[in-house]
Design a protein around this motif. Structure first.
Motif, PDB file in Angstrom:
ATOM      1  N   MET A   1       0.830  -1.169   0.000  1.00 62.38           N
ATOM      2  CA  MET A   1       0.000   0.000   0.000  1.00 62.38           C
ATOM      3  C   MET A   1       0.888   1.249   0.000  1.00 62.38           C
ATOM      4  SD  MET A   1      -2.821  -1.367  -0.082  1.00 62.38           S
ATOM      5  CE  MET A   1      -3.050  -3.106  -0.061  1.00 62.38           C
ATOM      6  N   ALA A   2       0.411   2.268  -0.660  1.00 63.38           N
ATOM      7  CA  ALA A   2       1.203   3.496  -0.773  1.00 63.38           C
ATOM      8  C   ALA A   2       0.351   4.691  -0.380  1.00 63.38           C
ATOM      9  CB  ALA A   2       1.706   3.650  -2.196  1.00 63.38           C
ATOM     10  N   LYS A   3       1.011   5.667   0.151  1.00 63.70           N
ATOM     11  CA  LYS A   3       0.353   6.928   0.479  1.00 63.70           C
ATOM     12  C   LYS A   3       1.132   8.040  -0.201  1.00 63.70           C
ATOM     13  CE  LYS A   3      -1.493   5.502   4.853  1.00 63.70           C
ATOM     14  NZ  LYS A   3      -2.817   5.854   5.188  1.00 63.70           N
ATOM     15  N   ALA A   4       0.434   9.090  -0.554  1.00 68.96           N
ATOM     16  CA  ALA A   4       1.090  10.219  -1.206  1.00 68.96           C
ATOM     17  C   ALA A   4       1.988  10.930  -0.198  1.00 68.96           C
ATOM     18  CB  ALA A   4       0.060  11.183  -1.768  1.00 68.96           C
ATOM     19  N   ILE A   5       3.221  11.165  -0.591  1.00 62.19           N
ATOM     20  CA  ILE A   5       4.183  11.861   0.261  1.00 62.19           C
ATOM     21  C   ILE A   5       4.194  13.342  -0.077  1.00 62.19           C
ATOM     22  CG2 ILE A   5       6.623  12.035   0.868  1.00 62.19           C
ATOM     23  CD1 ILE A   5       6.821   9.030   0.298  1.00 62.19           C
ATOM     24  N   GLN A  25       0.470  17.146 -10.627  1.00 65.00           N
ATOM     25  CA  GLN A  25      -0.638  16.230 -10.416  1.00 65.00           C
ATOM     26  C   GLN A  25      -0.146  15.018  -9.626  1.00 65.00           C
ATOM     27  OE1 GLN A  25      -2.365  14.918 -14.091  1.00 65.00           O
ATOM     28  NE2 GLN A  25      -4.282  14.346 -13.135  1.00 65.00           N
ATOM     29  N   VAL A  26      -0.947  14.576  -8.663  1.00 70.15           N
ATOM     30  CA  VAL A  26      -0.666  13.363  -7.909  1.00 70.15           C
ATOM     31  C   VAL A  26      -1.530  12.265  -8.529  1.00 70.15           C
ATOM     32  CG1 VAL A  26      -0.753  12.255  -5.652  1.00 70.15           C
ATOM     33  CG2 VAL A  26      -0.214  14.696  -5.824  1.00 70.15           C
ATOM     34  N   LYS A  27      -0.883  11.158  -8.953  1.00 69.61           N
ATOM     35  CA  LYS A  27      -1.589  10.104  -9.675  1.00 69.61           C
ATOM     36  C   LYS A  27      -1.510   8.782  -8.918  1.00 69.61           C
ATOM     37  CE  LYS A  27      -0.640  11.955 -14.267  1.00 69.61           C
ATOM     38  NZ  LYS A  27      -0.024  11.648 -15.563  1.00 69.61           N
ATOM     39  N   PRO A  28      -2.515   8.475  -8.111  1.00 66.81           N
ATOM     40  CA  PRO A  28      -2.511   7.173  -7.424  1.00 66.81           C
ATOM     41  C   PRO A  28      -2.893   6.056  -8.393  1.00 66.81           C
ATOM     42  CG  PRO A  28      -4.464   8.427  -6.843  1.00 66.81           C
ATOM     43  CD  PRO A  28      -3.637   9.305  -7.732  1.00 66.81           C
ATOM     44  N   GLN A  29      -2.283   4.882  -8.215  1.00 70.04           N
ATOM     45  CA  GLN A  29      -2.624   3.714  -9.036  1.00 70.04           C
ATOM     46  C   GLN A  29      -3.456   2.780  -8.163  1.00 70.04           C
ATOM     47  OE1 GLN A  29       0.677   1.350 -10.333  1.00 70.04           O
ATOM     48  NE2 GLN A  29      -0.556   0.183 -11.775  1.00 70.04           N
ATOM     49  N   TRP A  30      -4.735   2.614  -8.537  1.00 74.38           N
ATOM     50  CA  TRP A  30      -5.675   1.837  -7.735  1.00 74.38           C
ATOM     51  C   TRP A  30      -5.805   0.419  -8.277  1.00 74.38           C
ATOM     52  CZ3 TRP A  30      -7.614   3.882  -3.343  1.00 74.38           C
ATOM     53  CH2 TRP A  30      -7.533   5.265  -3.193  1.00 74.38           C
ATOM     54  N   ASP A  33     -10.883  -3.647  -5.341  1.00 74.84           N
ATOM     55  CA  ASP A  33     -11.096  -4.232  -4.020  1.00 74.84           C
ATOM     56  C   ASP A  33      -9.963  -3.950  -3.020  1.00 74.84           C
ATOM     57  OD1 ASP A  33     -13.544  -5.279  -4.844  1.00 74.84           O
ATOM     58  OD2 ASP A  33     -12.610  -7.148  -5.545  1.00 74.84           O
ATOM     59  N   VAL A  34      -9.169  -2.917  -3.271  1.00 79.22           N
ATOM     60  CA  VAL A  34      -8.127  -2.516  -2.327  1.00 79.22           C
ATOM     61  C   VAL A  34      -8.447  -1.087  -1.901  1.00 79.22           C
ATOM     62  CG1 VAL A  34      -5.649  -2.124  -1.998  1.00 79.22           C
ATOM     63  CG2 VAL A  34      -6.433  -4.029  -3.416  1.00 79.22           C
ATOM     64  N   GLU A  35      -8.387  -0.846  -0.599  1.00 82.68           N
ATOM     65  CA  GLU A  35      -8.813   0.445  -0.071  1.00 82.68           C
ATOM     66  C   GLU A  35      -7.817   1.569  -0.323  1.00 82.68           C
ATOM     67  OE1 GLU A  35     -10.034   0.215   3.982  1.00 82.68           O
ATOM     68  OE2 GLU A  35     -11.232  -1.569   3.630  1.00 82.68           O
TER      69      GLU A  35
END
Length: 183
Positions: A1-5, A25-30, A33-35
């Motif tokens: 799991m990763a969080k934006a730093i 831009q902050v680009k999370p990769q989802w 079924d993962v929170e």
């Protein structure tokens, strides 16, 4: 799991490119079924996305406040007799902000001669500014920890927080520090 730093519009050093940039831009990769996001990428406007390990945040300058003090410098332009009305005839205050006896705040002799009592007060204020800042930080911390404060103390802590924000905010190159007191 990763969080934006890093966050959007934050100034970062991009190591692979060797330059400073703003996070556009902050680009999370989802993943389904993962929170939380699996990875977080940052678009800095440099042609590709970067991971957090490739970026470094801008560090705030730490101010060495332990050695701020007022020293007396000899007045080279006036004899002691000419400046007998000064609080300390033949000298003027120098606020030293380094561990050695140089670096800091000085005043032109003509300005000191015009109002020596005011300049002496300014020197004492500047030398004690780190202590006043520590008190303001404690007051602001008290307000953030304890939600129920008397109204007068709450107002003081709000003013302390506002002043600390002003001290710690680096003025943008657009206003050159001119509009810092506009609020």
């Amino acid at each position: 799991m990763a969080k934006a730093i890093y966050h959007k519009h934050q100034r970062v050093f991009v190591r692979p490119v060797g330059t400073w940039a703003l996070v556009e831009q902050v680009k999370p990769q989802w993943v389904k079924d993962v929170e939380e996001p699996v990875r977080v990428y940052y678009d800095c406007g440099l042609g590709r996305d970067f991971v957090a390990d490739e970026l470094a945040a801008e560090q705030a300058d730490e101010i060495d406040t332990a050695s701020w003090r007022v020293l007396r410098a000899r007045n080279k332009w006036q004899a002691v007799e000419e400046c007998a009305h000064h609080p300390y005839p033949g000298t003027f205050p120098v606020v030293v902000t380094e561990s050695m006896d140089w670096g800091g705040w000085r005043v032109p002799a003509a300005e000191y001669d015009r109002d020596p009592a005011r300049i002496e007060g300014q020197a004492r204020l500047i030398a004690n500014a780190p202590h006043l800042m520590a008190i303001a930080e404690q007051l602001a911390k008290l307000a953030s920890e304890d939600g129920e404060l008397p109204p007068a103390l709450a107002k003081l802590s709000h003013e302390a927080s506002k002043t600390l924000r002003e001290i710690n905010t680096i003025p943008s190159s657009k206003d050159n520090g001119k509009s810092r007191r506009a609020a």
